[in-house]
Enzyme design. Structure first.
Site, PDB file in Angstrom:
ATOM      1  N   GLY A   1       0.818  -1.210   0.000  1.00 51.13           N
ATOM      2  CA  GLY A   1       0.000   0.000   0.000  1.00 51.13           C
ATOM      3  C   GLY A   1       0.846   1.252   0.000  1.00 51.13           C
ATOM      4  O   GLY A   1       2.077   1.211   0.163  1.00 51.13           O
ATOM      5  N   ASP A   2       0.191   2.390  -0.263  1.00 51.79           N
ATOM      6  CA  ASP A   2       0.827   3.708  -0.202  1.00 51.79           C
ATOM      7  C   ASP A   2       1.975   3.864  -1.200  1.00 51.79           C
ATOM      8  O   ASP A   2       2.968   4.552  -0.938  1.00 51.79           O
ATOM      9  CB  ASP A   2       1.330   4.008   1.225  1.00 51.79           C
ATOM     10  CG  ASP A   2       0.218   3.844   2.256  1.00 51.79           C
ATOM     11  OD1 ASP A   2      -0.941   4.168   1.911  1.00 51.79           O
ATOM     12  OD2 ASP A   2       0.494   3.409   3.374  1.00 51.79           O
ATOM     13  N   GLU A   3       1.836   3.240  -2.343  1.00 51.14           N
ATOM     14  CA  GLU A   3       2.881   3.310  -3.376  1.00 51.14           C
ATOM     15  C   GLU A   3       2.805   4.613  -4.161  1.00 51.14           C
ATOM     16  O   GLU A   3       3.737   4.939  -4.920  1.00 51.14           O
ATOM     17  CB  GLU A   3       2.733   2.137  -4.363  1.00 51.14           C
ATOM     18  CG  GLU A   3       2.920   0.751  -3.761  1.00 51.14           C
ATOM     19  CD  GLU A   3       1.625   0.174  -3.198  1.00 51.14           C
ATOM     20  OE1 GLU A   3       0.611   0.914  -3.177  1.00 51.14           O
ATOM     21  OE2 GLU A   3       1.623  -0.992  -2.784  1.00 51.14           O
TER      22      GLU A   3
ATOM     23  N   LYS B   1      -1.614   9.456  -6.900  1.00 49.31           N
ATOM     24  CA  LYS B   1      -0.915  10.364  -7.811  1.00 49.31           C
ATOM     25  C   LYS B   1      -0.977   9.847  -9.247  1.00 49.31           C
ATOM     26  O   LYS B   1      -1.236  10.595 -10.191  1.00 49.31           O
ATOM     27  CB  LYS B   1       0.544  10.540  -7.376  1.00 49.31           C
ATOM     28  CG  LYS B   1       1.227  11.474  -8.343  1.00 49.31           C
ATOM     29  CD  LYS B   1       2.672  11.260  -8.529  1.00 49.31           C
ATOM     30  CE  LYS B   1       3.072  11.921  -9.837  1.00 49.31           C
ATOM     31  NZ  LYS B   1       4.234  12.749  -9.731  1.00 49.31           N
TER      32      LYS B   1
ATOM     33  N   HIS C   1      -5.542   7.795  -0.542  1.00 49.11           N
ATOM     34  CA  HIS C   1      -4.800   8.073  -1.780  1.00 49.11           C
ATOM     35  C   HIS C   1      -4.611   9.584  -1.905  1.00 49.11           C
ATOM     36  O   HIS C   1      -5.579  10.323  -2.044  1.00 49.11           O
ATOM     37  CB  HIS C   1      -5.584   7.529  -2.994  1.00 49.11           C
ATOM     38  CG  HIS C   1      -5.764   6.038  -2.959  1.00 49.11           C
ATOM     39  ND1 HIS C   1      -6.515   5.355  -3.870  1.00 49.11           N
ATOM     40  CD2 HIS C   1      -5.260   5.098  -2.106  1.00 49.11           C
ATOM     41  CE1 HIS C   1      -6.481   4.056  -3.587  1.00 49.11           C
ATOM     42  NE2 HIS C   1      -5.731   3.881  -2.512  1.00 49.11           N
ATOM     43  N   THR C   2      -3.356  10.004  -1.868  1.00 48.38           N
ATOM     44  CA  THR C   2      -3.083  11.443  -1.889  1.00 48.38           C
ATOM     45  C   THR C   2      -3.016  11.960  -3.323  1.00 48.38           C
ATOM     46  O   THR C   2      -2.300  11.410  -4.155  1.00 48.38           O
ATOM     47  CB  THR C   2      -1.733  11.737  -1.193  1.00 48.38           C
ATOM     48  OG1 THR C   2      -1.698  11.010   0.022  1.00 48.38           O
ATOM     49  CG2 THR C   2      -1.556  13.228  -0.939  1.00 48.38           C
TER      50      THR C   2
ATOM     51  N   THR D   1      -5.484  -7.304   4.318  1.00 49.20           N
ATOM     52  CA  THR D   1      -6.784  -6.649   4.421  1.00 49.20           C
ATOM     53  C   THR D   1      -7.851  -7.627   3.917  1.00 49.20           C
ATOM     54  O   THR D   1      -7.539  -8.765   3.529  1.00 49.20           O
ATOM     55  CB  THR D   1      -6.790  -5.292   3.676  1.00 49.20           C
ATOM     56  OG1 THR D   1      -8.014  -4.606   4.012  1.00 49.20           O
ATOM     57  CG2 THR D   1      -6.688  -5.459   2.162  1.00 49.20           C
TER      58      THR D   1
ATOM     59  N   GLY E   1      -2.111   8.240  10.018  1.00 46.38           N
ATOM     60  CA  GLY E   1      -0.994   9.059  10.500  1.00 46.38           C
ATOM     61  C   GLY E   1       0.126   8.238  11.131  1.00 46.38           C
ATOM     62  O   GLY E   1       1.115   8.795  11.610  1.00 46.38           O
TER      63      GLY E   1
ATOM     64  N   SER F   1       7.868   8.642 -11.265  1.00 48.05           N
ATOM     65  CA  SER F   1       7.368   9.809 -10.546  1.00 48.05           C
ATOM     66  C   SER F   1       8.513  10.425  -9.750  1.00 48.05           C
ATOM     67  O   SER F   1       9.236   9.721  -9.039  1.00 48.05           O
ATOM     68  CB  SER F   1       6.226   9.379  -9.631  1.00 48.05           C
ATOM     69  OG  SER F   1       5.801  10.463  -8.857  1.00 48.05           O
TER      70      SER F   1
ATOM     71  N   GLY G   1       8.085  13.410  -7.790  1.00 47.21           N
ATOM     72  CA  GLY G   1       7.590  14.395  -6.834  1.00 47.21           C
ATOM     73  C   GLY G   1       6.123  14.117  -6.561  1.00 47.21           C
ATOM     74  O   GLY G   1       5.497  13.299  -7.236  1.00 47.21           O
TER      75      GLY G   1
HETATM   76  P1  GDP Z   1      -1.503   5.595  -2.248  1.00 49.97           P
HETATM   77  O1  GDP Z   1      -2.280   5.081  -1.105  1.00 49.97           O
HETATM   78  O2  GDP Z   1      -0.840   4.511  -3.040  1.00 49.97           O
HETATM   79  O3  GDP Z   1      -2.283   6.519  -3.136  1.00 49.97           O
HETATM   80  O4  GDP Z   1      -0.317   6.445  -1.626  1.00 49.97           O
HETATM   81  P2  GDP Z   1      -0.410   7.527  -0.426  1.00 49.97           P
HETATM   82  O5  GDP Z   1      -1.040   8.745  -0.966  1.00 49.97           O
HETATM   83  O6  GDP Z   1      -1.015   6.917   0.787  1.00 49.97           O
HETATM   84  O7  GDP Z   1       1.117   7.724  -0.100  1.00 49.97           O
HETATM   85  C1  GDP Z   1       2.019   8.146  -1.063  1.00 49.97           C
HETATM   86  C2  GDP Z   1       2.662   9.440  -0.585  1.00 49.97           C
HETATM   87  O8  GDP Z   1       3.762   9.730  -1.428  1.00 49.97           O
HETATM   88  C3  GDP Z   1       1.741  10.642  -0.697  1.00 49.97           C
HETATM   89  O9  GDP Z   1       2.075  11.560   0.302  1.00 49.97           O
HETATM   90  C4  GDP Z   1       2.070  11.214  -2.072  1.00 49.97           C
HETATM   91  O10 GDP Z   1       1.785  12.596  -2.186  1.00 49.97           O
HETATM   92  C5  GDP Z   1       3.560  10.960  -2.119  1.00 49.97           C
HETATM   93  N1  GDP Z   1       4.117  10.770  -3.468  1.00 49.97           N
HETATM   94  C6  GDP Z   1       3.593  10.143  -4.548  1.00 49.97           C
HETATM   95  N2  GDP Z   1       4.485  10.120  -5.562  1.00 49.97           N
HETATM   96  C7  GDP Z   1       5.596  10.746  -5.117  1.00 49.97           C
HETATM   97  C8  GDP Z   1       6.884  11.016  -5.674  1.00 49.97           C
HETATM   98  O11 GDP Z   1       7.199  10.642  -6.801  1.00 49.97           O
HETATM   99  N3  GDP Z   1       7.780  11.688  -4.894  1.00 49.97           N
HETATM  100  C9  GDP Z   1       7.482  12.074  -3.606  1.00 49.97           C
HETATM  101  N4  GDP Z   1       8.413  12.717  -2.916  1.00 49.97           N
HETATM  102  N5  GDP Z   1       6.287  11.843  -3.053  1.00 49.97           N
HETATM  103  C10 GDP Z   1       5.367  11.170  -3.781  1.00 49.97           C
HETATM  104  P1  IMO Z   2      -3.850   2.438   0.367  1.00 48.64           P
HETATM  105  O1  IMO Z   2      -4.970   2.203  -0.618  1.00 48.64           O
HETATM  106  C1  IMO Z   2      -1.398   0.841   3.635  1.00 48.64           C
HETATM  107  C2  IMO Z   2      -3.202  -2.340   6.067  1.00 48.64           C
HETATM  108  C3  IMO Z   2      -3.356  -1.893   7.503  1.00 48.64           C
HETATM  109  C4  IMO Z   2      -3.204  -3.241   8.210  1.00 48.64           C
HETATM  110  C5  IMO Z   2      -3.925  -4.193   7.269  1.00 48.64           C
HETATM  111  C6  IMO Z   2      -5.385  -4.508   7.652  1.00 48.64           C
HETATM  112  O2  IMO Z   2      -3.802   3.808   0.911  1.00 48.64           O
HETATM  113  O3  IMO Z   2      -2.555   1.947  -0.165  1.00 48.64           O
HETATM  114  P2  IMO Z   2      -7.584  -3.040   7.525  1.00 48.64           P
HETATM  115  O4  IMO Z   2      -7.934  -1.740   8.183  1.00 48.64           O
HETATM  116  O5  IMO Z   2      -7.637  -3.019   6.045  1.00 48.64           O
HETATM  117  O6  IMO Z   2      -8.354  -4.193   8.109  1.00 48.64           O
HETATM  118  O7  IMO Z   2      -6.046  -3.284   7.949  1.00 48.64           O
HETATM  119  O8  IMO Z   2      -3.909  -3.568   5.987  1.00 48.64           O
HETATM  120  N1  IMO Z   2      -3.789  -1.428   5.044  1.00 48.64           N
HETATM  121  C7  IMO Z   2      -3.088  -0.509   4.382  1.00 48.64           C
HETATM  122  N2  IMO Z   2      -1.795  -0.125   4.483  1.00 48.64           N
HETATM  123  N3  IMO Z   2      -2.182   1.421   2.698  1.00 48.64           N
HETATM  124  C8  IMO Z   2      -3.468   1.035   2.570  1.00 48.64           C
HETATM  125  O9  IMO Z   2      -4.278   1.500   1.604  1.00 48.64           O
HETATM  126  C9  IMO Z   2      -3.985   0.047   3.451  1.00 48.64           C
HETATM  127  N4  IMO Z   2      -5.192  -0.542   3.581  1.00 48.64           N
HETATM  128  C10 IMO Z   2      -5.047  -1.449   4.545  1.00 48.64           C
HETATM  129  O10 IMO Z   2      -2.347  -0.982   7.873  1.00 48.64           O
HETATM  130  O11 IMO Z   2      -1.852  -3.618   8.253  1.00 48.64           O
HETATM  131 MG    MG Z   3      -2.382   5.293   0.997  1.00 54.12          MG
END
Ligand code: GDP
Ligand code: IMO
Ligand code: MG
Length: 422
Positions: free
Chosen positions: A12-14, A18, A41-42, A237, A300, A411, A413
């Site tokens: 997650g959070d890749e 963006k 998703h930011t 999840t 957070g 990416s 930024g």
């Molecule tokens: P998602 O859940 O996969 O959409 O990812 P998140 O939004 O939870 O976390 C990704 C974080 O990395 C966010 O704060 C984005 O704004 C940031 N981000 C995405 N792409 C880049 C990048 O290429 N460079 C930097 N520095 N930040 C990025």
């Molecule tokens: P995005 O879409 C990162 C993780 C939780 C926990 C496990 C189970 O932003 O990438 P849950 O609340 O789903 O039952 O928690 O899955 N988890 C994520 N970690 N990004 C996410 O989503 C996540 N969605 C669930 O941290 O380890």
């Molecule tokens: Mg995320």
């Protein structure tokens, strides 16, 4: 004209938000098809900064309709808040946002049960987001769910809620919790439903009829290794995270999905518990967390950080059928003079694969690293591959070789505009 699906390839959070925001400008429909507001998703573009939890990240595209399909579970309060927030920022939603009446609802008892299970597990807890995700999907598959459609008929909703409270309140009381009040839940849900009602519409025909004529973008949530079947169970999840999940979660036949984009962070992070072979506990890990601002968008929580793990991404590429890769956060590595890539794992001196075992197995493997030279100069905002420092180009080429899939986007930024198309 094609259906493209964007999948998070790690935990997650890749940076899916963006990439979706970027790709949505050439899409006609953007679909969230699984998960709930555990996703964060930011999106950062000319309209501002938005943490998207339920509404598709493609909502900012002038051209695209944004659809939440049946595979998504809804916390109505979060959804209503997100809609309100978008309206305040003058993002048009009328005739643009649609929500499937088949979506299941996260009920107040689901959130309490999520917490109670975590407390019961103690030190073995999953580290969920506490949003009630697991208990809601559990009720869905055991025919005890309540859907958005049920709110269209107040009597039916009350009847279903009464049945659920009959069981749920006994469980809650037995575990020392206060029982929930039917009337209070009804009042709140009917009020919230009124705010969401204008967007509720069956989505099947609209999506199906668009598949051959339009660009359809499917927004995956979470990441492959959080998948309920193929992730590091039980540290996962509750939904199917993989590209195949879109067939059930959005009603899209598999042959219609032409492109599968794997979003891959240039290193690895994880929130919550579970195995993480390349996790760093030293100052390199702290540098990644600080430079990448690795704190959860939803909760957070500080994210655990580690080096790039090619063993994971090769598995993700196979199981999803990745046709191309988007590497994100390359700029976060700018500070390093040396960068490591985990090429494979060993266990007791023998080479092993991710899919050889379970989470318990993954806790024990040893990552084997290839050492790469860092570039130690600024790449933030670079938009042309040729303008990258030679060491960064070599790093990208090495990742491509390890994964075996073309890297199409890089990416550099946070904002929509900081991206290289190769
Ligand atoms: P998602 O859940 O996969 O959409 O990812 P998140 O939004 O939870 O976390 C990704 C974080 O990395 C966010 O704060 C984005 O704004 C940031 N981000 C995405 N792409 C880049 C990048 O290429 N460079 C930097 N520095 N930040 C990025
Ligand atoms: P995005 O879409 C990162 C993780 C939780 C926990 C496990 C189970 O932003 O990438 P849950 O609340 O789903 O039952 O928690 O899955 N988890 C994520 N970690 N990004 C996410 O989503 C996540 N969605 C669930 O941290 O380890
Ligand atoms: Mg995320």
């Amino acid at each position: 004209m094609a259906a493209t699906i964007v999948i998070g390839s790690q935990w997650g959070d890749e940076g899916k938000g963006k990439i979706i925001d970027y790709l949505a400008s050439t899409s006609d429909i953007v679909i969230r098809f699984h998960g709930g507001n555990n996703a964060g998703h930011t999106v950062i573009n000319k309209f501002g900064k938005f943490p998207m939890h339920l509404v598709p990240s493609g909502i900012f595209s002038k051209r695209a309709k944004a659809i939440i399909t049946n595979g998504v579970i809804l916390d109505l309060e979060v959804l209503a808040g997100e809609i309100e927030n978008l309206k305040k920022s003058d993002i048009p939603l009328k005739d643009k946002l649609y929500i499937s009446p088949r979506c299941h609802l996260i009920m107040p008892y689901h959130k309490i049960l999520d917490r109670l299970y975590e407390e019961a597990k103690g030190k073995n807890k999953t580290g969920t987001t506490g949003r009630g995700i697991g208990p809601t999907y559990a009720d869905k598959v055991s025919y005890n769910g309540i859907r958005l459609a049920d709110l269209m008929d107040k009597k039916l909703f009350s009847q279903k809620l009464e049945t659920q409270l009959l069981v749920k309140n006994k469980v809650l009381k037995a575990l020392g919790e206060k029982p929930l009040e039917q009337k209070e839940i009804e009042k709140n849900f009917f009020k919230l439903f009124n705010k969401i009602k204008p967007y509720v519409k069956e989505t099947f025909d609209f999506i199906y009829d668009s598949l051959d004529k339009k660009n359809v973008l499917l927004e995956g949530a979470h990441g492959v290794f959080l998948d309920n079947d193929w992730g590091t169970y039980p540290f996962v999840t509750a939904s199917t995270v993989l590209s195949g999940g879109a067939t059930a979660g959005a009603g899209v036949p598999p042959q219609k999905i032409k492109n599968v984009v794997g979003v891959v962070k240039a290193y690895t992070t994880r929130v919550g518990a579970g195995p993480f072979p390349t996790e760093l506990f030293d100052k390199d890990g702290e540098t990644l967390r600080a430079a990448g601002n690795e704190f959860g968008t939803t909760t957070g929580r500080p994210r655990r950080c580690g080096w790039f793990d090619a063993e994971l991404i090769r598995f993700a590429a196979k199981i999803n059928g990745f046709t191309e890769i988007a590497i994100t956060k390359l700029d976060v590595l700018d500070k390093f003079t040396q960068i490591k890539i985990c090429t494979h794992y060993t266990l007791n001196g023998k080479k092993v694969s991710y899919n050889d075992g379970t989470a318990e197995f993954l806790f024990k493997v040893t990552p084997v690293y290839k050492i790469m030279q860092g570039w130690a100069v600024n790449t933030k905002g670079v938009k042309n591959f040729e303008k990258l420092p030679q060491e960064a180009k070599t790093y990208i080429k090495e990742l491509e070789k390890e994964i075996g899939v073309k890297i199409k986007y890089i990416s550099t930024g946070q904002s929509r505009y900081e991206i290289i198309t190769v």
